[in-house]
Design a protein around this motif. Structure first.
Motif, PDB file in Angstrom:
ATOM      1  N   PHE B 166       0.818  -1.289  -0.002  1.00 36.68           N
ATOM      2  CA  PHE B 166      -0.060  -0.046  -0.131  1.00 36.68           C
ATOM      3  C   PHE B 166       0.860   1.251   0.134  1.00 36.68           C
ATOM      4  O   PHE B 166       0.615   2.255  -0.700  1.00 36.68           O
ATOM      5  CB  PHE B 166      -0.964   0.083   1.356  1.00 36.68           C
ATOM      6  N   TYR B 169       2.564   1.484  -3.581  1.00 39.09           N
ATOM      7  CA  TYR B 169       1.727   1.311  -4.608  1.00 39.09           C
ATOM      8  C   TYR B 169       0.294   2.280  -4.735  1.00 39.09           C
ATOM      9  O   TYR B 169       0.064   2.748  -5.848  1.00 39.09           O
ATOM     10  CB  TYR B 169       1.323   0.079  -5.158  1.00 39.09           C
ATOM     11  N   ARG B 170       0.113   2.613  -3.450  1.00 39.43           N
ATOM     12  CA  ARG B 170      -1.207   3.003  -3.272  1.00 39.43           C
ATOM     13  C   ARG B 170      -1.339   4.499  -2.350  1.00 39.43           C
ATOM     14  O   ARG B 170      -2.269   4.826  -2.164  1.00 39.43           O
ATOM     15  CB  ARG B 170      -2.303   2.141  -2.701  1.00 39.43           C
ATOM     16  N   THR B 171      -0.036   4.926  -2.181  1.00 36.93           N
ATOM     17  CA  THR B 171      -0.047   6.292  -1.383  1.00 36.93           C
ATOM     18  C   THR B 171       0.818   7.130  -2.327  1.00 36.93           C
ATOM     19  O   THR B 171       1.755   7.120  -3.131  1.00 36.93           O
ATOM     20  CB  THR B 171       0.801   6.156  -0.214  1.00 36.93           C
ATOM     21  N   ARG B 172       0.467   8.445  -1.983  1.00 36.05           N
ATOM     22  CA  ARG B 172       1.312   9.501  -2.896  1.00 36.05           C
ATOM     23  C   ARG B 172       2.763   9.373  -2.380  1.00 36.05           C
ATOM     24  O   ARG B 172       3.629   9.552  -3.189  1.00 36.05           O
ATOM     25  CB  ARG B 172       0.726  10.885  -2.350  1.00 36.05           C
ATOM     26  N   THR B 175       4.720   6.728  -4.359  1.00 33.16           N
ATOM     27  CA  THR B 175       4.814   7.248  -5.786  1.00 33.16           C
ATOM     28  C   THR B 175       6.056   8.398  -5.747  1.00 33.16           C
ATOM     29  O   THR B 175       6.798   8.270  -6.675  1.00 33.16           O
ATOM     30  CB  THR B 175       3.730   7.982  -6.129  1.00 33.16           C
TER      31      THR B 175
END
Lengths: 499, 313
Positions: B166, B169-172, B175
């Motif tokens: 998470f 791949y799923r948080t700012r 990224t």
């Protein structure tokens, strides 16, 4: 003219890098609903000025107003929030991230819920933006590393489109785009213009500037020169303003004779690479052999294969004695020089000084046993930097601080100093202003006259036609046409063989 | 989706095949030993998950071993009076403390991360040794061992891997960590502050450091303070997990799972050789050869496939 009719005014802008004064009190005025061209030679200060407006770097002094209000931003995000967006000349996408993540980078808040990104919604939104722009065939889930350079540029356009800027700055982007990509960019510029916004457009292609811009502001050596309206546009006038002297309309070779010696200096024998299929051809002494084609035609592989920089799967590239060339070391032993399309990655060490960049190919010649005599090296570098008229503080200046044209001169100086007999030049005038372009063409003519051979690979057909003795057109990795230098040869004829 | 499932099966094939080979070659190596092997792969996997955060941001940190040991020592000390609660709190306190110290030093001193990590190793190894006293080691109560017992240790690592997934791949921030590792200058152009992102990456690494410390001390029941940079040896297996994971990423973009597969494969090789009676030196050689063979085979196969494709064309 009243200044209130301008949406963006920049006055007295100055910026220095060390002792180099990049901007010396430059001004720029952008009206609502116009495309303002910003033109000038390499190093004239165009990118510096626009990057200041876009918040990428601060000015030393000067005043900027946006729609009548004082405009000051600390970074590009603040500039974006105020409606100013810039598409950079260099690559500005992240290889390891997806297309969608690249489009929304820095603006993910809209896709966040409880700290978690909604990737699916991001992909859908990216798909929508790409479709609205007219971009086909780019999957938002794809990683940028799996896409081409042009796709990366289109993703940058999509990023800008998402931000819905009032002012869009386009810095020398069109050279990276195909006709289709350019059409997408022009449509986006037109839309902003129609909506009452403004576009600052930078390009070295004078024809393109004359066609797309409503006014042109000319800079030279960090100074503001003039701003001219569309009715005053003429190639001669623009060139004169840019360079400060008259430049002949046609700066290519004056002759129309296909001339070279019989001796073959380089031979492709049924060469197959990743992008080439059984290509056979010959390069002669004193010949300029031009290559044209679409970006994926395999023409760039011709350059790399000539220098042994890519693996040859079948066939061989051989020198005049018939010996095969399989790597760059062997190529250099056979006095072959190569300047790649992507000069920062393929031809130069941007983080090293001019001294090292010019001397690197000639250390054998400069070294006494294992030691390099500093005095000899300095004299050598100084001589070639001066011969090529590199605009620099001194030979210890870092190459990354030079403009595109001067970087190319450094790359050329390296190989001229080395004493190459065959020059492989892949897009040698890419992103270079007309002054330096003209000097590179003169240099090519001099080399030809000295009996040196040149492979010229170019995406600009007028350049290939204007400079080559013979032209080879590639299509899908194979030779689709071969032409001798002739006054009657036109771009139209060559394009028929390219597509 | 189908392709991803097929790729997971293919990737899991590597440890399965390795395990199968050692079952045939080594006496005492069989299904019954699988929980032991899996348990032993949990600590390098957990450390790999942490190291990936900083390696993804293009930083090199050799201090994770020292940080893990220091956190384990703090946990062990607090466990003396606080039991399991003290142990967990101590590991997290120690892990975070050292990670924040490192992040602050990196951000404000602007020294390369590797240099700072060497300083951190020296300081925190000595600090840990002073804390455990003259005996040089620290024990925890046997009733606290259960944290690293099978299958709870797998559950803890799975939870950490899910969290890492998470995060990456799923948080700012995930990224941004990837973006910073790609190109710092470009990050600045899109309004990302690379220094802040790196600070966050090093701090986040503290979570995995703390969990690794918890598994470490509970697995062996005691901890011996390391000196003279001995803790550095703990980092090499997790680094190999990340390298193998990165290599396999082209088949499946899910680094936590790939780090686990890498960790498990390496542990199988080590345990297999121990079962076969090879010396530690031979084990290291074979492991090095394995890593080079895996990465090298990719280049060879790539060249073979392009030649084949060209021949077809």
């Amino acid at each position: 003219m009243e200044q209130t009719e301008y949406m963006l005014c920049a006055k007295g802008m100055t910026k220095s890098f060390g002792i180099t004064r990049a901007l010396k009190g430059v001004e720029l005025y952008l009206k609502k609903g116009e495309v303002l061209g910003l033109i000038g030679e390499n190093g004239s200060g165009k990118s510096t000025l626009t990057s200041i407006i876009a918040g990428i770097q601060p000015a030393d002094s000067g005043e900027v107003t946006l729609c009548g209000e004082a405009y000051s931003v600390k970074n590009s995000v603040e500039a974006n929030q105020k409606g100013i967006c810039m598409i950079l000349q260099e690559k500005a996408t992240f290889d390891q991230l997806s297309v969608a993540h690249n489009i929304f980078i820095g603006n993910e808040t809209a896709f966040q819920k409880g700290g978690i990104l909604d990737n699916e919604r991001m992909y859908q939104e990216a798909e929508k933006i790409l479709a609205e722009l007219g971009v086909d065939g780019i999957n938002p889930r794809d990683k940028i590393r799996d896409r081409s350079f042009e796709d990366g540029k289109l993703v940058e356009l999509a990023r800008a489109a998402f931000l819905k800027p009032r002012i869009l700055i386009v810095d020398e982007t069109t050279t990276a785009l195909s006709q289709n990509g350019r059409a997408i960019l022009y449509a986006m510029m037109e839309k902003i213009k129609k909506n009452g916004g403004g576009v600052i457009f930078i390009s070295h292609d004078i024809q393109e500037m004359m066609e797309k811009c409503d006014r042109l502001t000319v800079l030279r050596d960090g100074d503001y020169v003039d701003t001219i309206d569309k009715p005053e546009f003429s190639e001669g006038k623009i060139k004169k303003l840019m360079v400060g002297r008259e430049i002949a309309d046609n700066y290519y070779r004056g002759d129309h004779v296909c001339s070279y010696e019989k001796e073959v200096v380089l031979r492709f024998e049924k060469v197959t690479t990743k992008h080439l299929k059984e290509v056979s051809l010959e390069l002669h002494k004193g010949e300029i052999l031009g290559f044209g084609g679409l970006a994926d035609s395999g023409m760039h592989d011709i350059g790399k294969a000539s220098f042994g920089a890519i693996p040859i799967l079948e066939g061989q590239v051989a020198d005049k004695s018939g010996e095969p060339i399989s790597n760059p070391r062997e190529s250099m032993q056979k006095r072959i020089a190569y300047i790649g399309k992507n000069r920062d990655q393929e031809s130069l060490f941007p983080n090293s000084p001019i001294r090292d960049n010019i001397a690197i190919a000639s250390y054998k010649k400069l070294a006494k046993s294992t030691f390099i005599a500093p005095g000899k090296e300095t004299a050598f570098v100084q001589e070639w930097a001066e011969k090529l008229d590199v605009k620099m503080q001194n030979i210890d200046q870092y190459v990354m601080e030079l403009s595109g044209g001067n970087k190319q001169k450094v790359a050329l100086a390296k190989w001229l100093g080395f004493g190459a007999d065959i020059f492989v030049l892949d897009c040698p005038t890419r992103g270079i202003d007309i002054g330096v372009k003209a000097s590179i063409y003169r240099l090519m003519e001099e080399l030809k006259a000295e009996g040196k051979s040149i492979i010229l690979i170019s995406e600009e057909l007028p350049e290939v036609i204007g400079m080559s003795d013979r032209i080879v057109i590639l299509k899908d990795g194979s030779v689709s046409g071969e032409f001798e230098r002739s006054e009657l040869l036109t771009e139209h004829t060559l394009i028929n063989y390219m597509v | 989706m189908k392709k991803n499932v097929w790729n997971v099966i293919r990737l899991l094939g590597m440890p399965v095949i390795l395990y199968g080979i050692f079952c045939l070659l080594a006496k005492g190596f069989g299904l019954h030993s699988l929980p032991v092997v899996i348990s032993q792969s949990m600590i390098p996997t957990m450390m790999g998950l942490g190291l990936y955060q900083v390696m993804n941001a293009d930083l090199m940190d050799l201090s994770m071993g020292a940080r893990t040991m220091f956190a384990a020592i703090i946990g062990g000390l607090l466990a003396q009076n606080g039991g399991v609660a003290g142990l967990i709190a101590g590991c997290f306190l120690g892990g975070f403390l050292v990670s924040v110290v490192m992040a602050v030093l990196y951000r404000y001193l602007r020294i390369p991360a590797m240099v700072i990590s060497l300083g951190i190793i020296l300081i925190f190894e000595v600090a840990g040794a002073k804390m455990v006293g003259s005996s040089g080691y620290l024990r925890i109560a046997p009733e606290e061992y259960f944290i690293a017992s099978y299958p709870l240790n797998v559950v803890i690592v799975a939870a950490a891997a899910a969290f890492a997934y998470f995060l990456n791949y799923r948080t700012r921030i995930g990224t941004y960590i990837t973006a910073v590792g790609n190109d710092e200058k470009m990050c600045k152009n899109v309004g990302i502050n690379p220094e802040r992102v790196k600070f966050q990456a090093i701090t986040l690494m503290g979570i995995f450091c703390s969990l690794a410390a918890l598994l470490y001390i509970c697995y062996s029941g005691s901890i011996t303070a390391a000196t003279e940079m001995a803790s550095m040896s703990m980092v090499f297996r997790p680094i190999m997990c990340v390298i193998l994971g990165r290599y396999m990423r082209k088949y499946l973009d899910c680094m936590p799972l790939l780090i686990f597969i890498g960790g498990l494969s390496i542990t199988i090789i080590f345990n297999g050789f121990i079962a076969m009676g090879f010396s530690e030196a031979i084990q290291d050689i074979v492991l090095g050869v394995f890593l080079i063979a895996i990465l090298g085979s990719d280049a060879v196969m790539g060249s073979f496939h392009s030649k084949k494709a060209a021949a077809k064309a």
